[in-house]
Design an enzyme around this catalytic site. Structure first.
Site, mmCIF file in Angstrom:
data_model
loop_
_atom_site.group_PDB
_atom_site.id
_atom_site.type_symbol
_atom_site.label_atom_id
_atom_site.label_comp_id
_atom_site.label_asym_id
_atom_site.label_seq_id
_atom_site.Cartn_x
_atom_site.Cartn_y
_atom_site.Cartn_z
ATOM 1 C CG ASP A 162 -0.383 -0.575 2.749
ATOM 2 O OD1 ASP A 162 0.643 -0.356 2.813
ATOM 3 O OD2 ASP A 162 -1.193 -0.768 3.658
ATOM 4 C CG HIS A 171 -5.749 -2.331 8.749
ATOM 5 N ND1 HIS A 171 -5.783 -0.554 8.663
ATOM 6 C CD2 HIS A 171 -4.790 -2.185 9.106
ATOM 7 C CE1 HIS A 171 -4.813 -0.079 9.348
ATOM 8 N NE2 HIS A 171 -3.285 -1.106 9.296
ATOM 9 C CD GLU A 183 -7.881 1.137 6.894
ATOM 10 O OE1 GLU A 183 -8.232 0.541 7.981
ATOM 11 O OE2 GLU A 183 -8.155 2.266 6.873
ATOM 12 C CG ASN A 204 -8.770 -1.091 11.972
ATOM 13 O OD1 ASN A 204 -7.805 -1.310 10.887
ATOM 14 N ND2 ASN A 204 -8.811 0.927 11.183
HETATM 15 C C1 F6R Z 1 1.524 -1.228 6.334
HETATM 16 C C2 F6R Z 1 0.348 -1.965 5.786
HETATM 17 C C3 F6R Z 1 -0.656 -1.922 7.937
HETATM 18 C C4 F6R Z 1 0.475 -2.309 9.078
HETATM 19 C C5 F6R Z 1 -0.732 -1.664 9.794
HETATM 20 C C6 F6R Z 1 0.358 -1.906 11.311
HETATM 21 O O1 F6R Z 1 2.397 -1.496 4.558
HETATM 22 O O2 F6R Z 1 -0.539 -2.774 5.424
HETATM 23 O O3 F6R Z 1 -1.763 -3.184 6.673
HETATM 24 O O4 F6R Z 1 0.891 -3.405 8.446
HETATM 25 O O5 F6R Z 1 -1.148 -0.760 9.832
HETATM 26 O O6 F6R Z 1 1.145 -0.713 11.283
HETATM 27 P P1 F6R Z 1 2.821 -1.284 12.725
HETATM 28 O O7 F6R Z 1 3.915 -2.379 12.195
HETATM 29 O O8 F6R Z 1 3.162 -0.154 12.879
HETATM 30 O O9 F6R Z 1 1.968 -1.849 13.706
#
Ligand code: F6R
Length: 259
Positions: free
Chosen positions: A82, A155, A160, A153
């Site tokens: 992403d 995701h 989302e 959440n």
């Molecule tokens: C990042 C992504 C997100 C993160 C998630 C956890 O490329 O796709 O799904 O993996 O938000 O983020 P952290 O590791 O910062 O807790």
């Protein structure tokens, strides 16, 4: 909408580690083993990569393996999950910048093998761009391994709550929790983009192997929901329960609420 038709796979692989470092090194070793195995067969290793805090130690170990133990990235093709929209790749908050800093500039990956959803295109071109991104993954025969983190959440990527099992790469609206979690990086909530381009759940689930890494106590609640709760679009990571190629890699703290 509930999706009880997706039955949990019986062969769930759960790998628990005493701490974040051990879990991260394990993931790096899995990636390195794939790269080497593909190299031996004269093949490319097609990796789906994640950003955020979770994979930082994984990338650090991959850089060490490259610098000290001769792991070559010459056969690696990467696709990132992403990118924020809109953002410039040179912005420090961009995932392009993140990947350069944490991995790419330290290893011998070919620049033409790097694919990060770029978001310079105008909104009306995004649909075409997302289709091209999907086609590009398919042109390499799909993802050999997808590395995932998990949002508080639920995701995965920026799929989302509310994302569908069949979603493809697309422009998404970021959830309030996601934007809140990003505000420190952007220096304030109002600076955090409202949207992002993300691989879809369907894109992710086509990967031949999926490693979901979750670290720390702040992930424990969502990890238990994702692994043991109802399979529902409200917790997109719960969709992974129905896939046999998923391996959950957790440190002791992230696993704290699993029964
Ligand atoms: C990042 C992504 C997100 C993160 C998630 C956890 O490329 O796709 O799904 O993996 O938000 O983020 P952290 O590791 O910062 O807790």
């Amino acid at each position: 909408m509930s999706t009880n038709s997706h039955k949990p796979s019986k062969d769930r692989i759960l790998n628990l580690f005493a701490n974040a470092t051990q879990a991260s090194i394990y993931v790096a070793q899995q990636i390195a083993a794939l790269i080497t195995q593909q190299q031996k067969q004269g093949k490319l290793a097609v990796l789906g990569l994640a950003t955020g805090n979770t994979p930082k130690r994984v990338y650090q170990e991959l850089v060490r393996l490259h610098q000290n133990e001769g792991l070559s990235f010459a056969n690696v093709v990467s696709f990132n999950l992403d990118e924020y929209y809109p953002i410039y790749p040179e912005d420090e908050q961009s995932y392009t910048y993140f990947m350069q800093e944490h991995l790419f500039k330290h290893v011998n990956i070919k620049p033409q093998h790097i694919h990060i959803p770029h978001t310079r295109c105008e909104t009306e071109d995004i649909l075409d761009y997302c289709k091209e991104f999907e086609d590009k993954i398919a042109s390499f025969g799909g993802l050999d391994l997808q590395l995932l983190g998990i949002g508080r959440n639920g995701h995965i990527g920026f799929n989302e709550p509310g994302s569908s099992f069949d979603s493809a790469t697309r422009l998404v609206n970021l959830h309030a929790v996601t934007r809140e979690d990003a505000q420190a990086d952007f220096g304030g909530l109002d600076q955090v983009p409202q949207q992002a381009v993300s691989m879809g759940v369907n894109t992710i689930r086509q990967a031949k192997r999926i490693l979901l890494l979750a670290l720390g106590e702040r992930k424990s609640e969502i990890v238990s929901k994702a692994l043991q709760g109802e399979i529902t679009p409200e917790v997109p990571a719960s969709f992974l329960q129905s896939l046999a190629q998923v391996e959950y890699v957790l440190d002791h703290e992230a696993a704290g609420e699993i029964i």
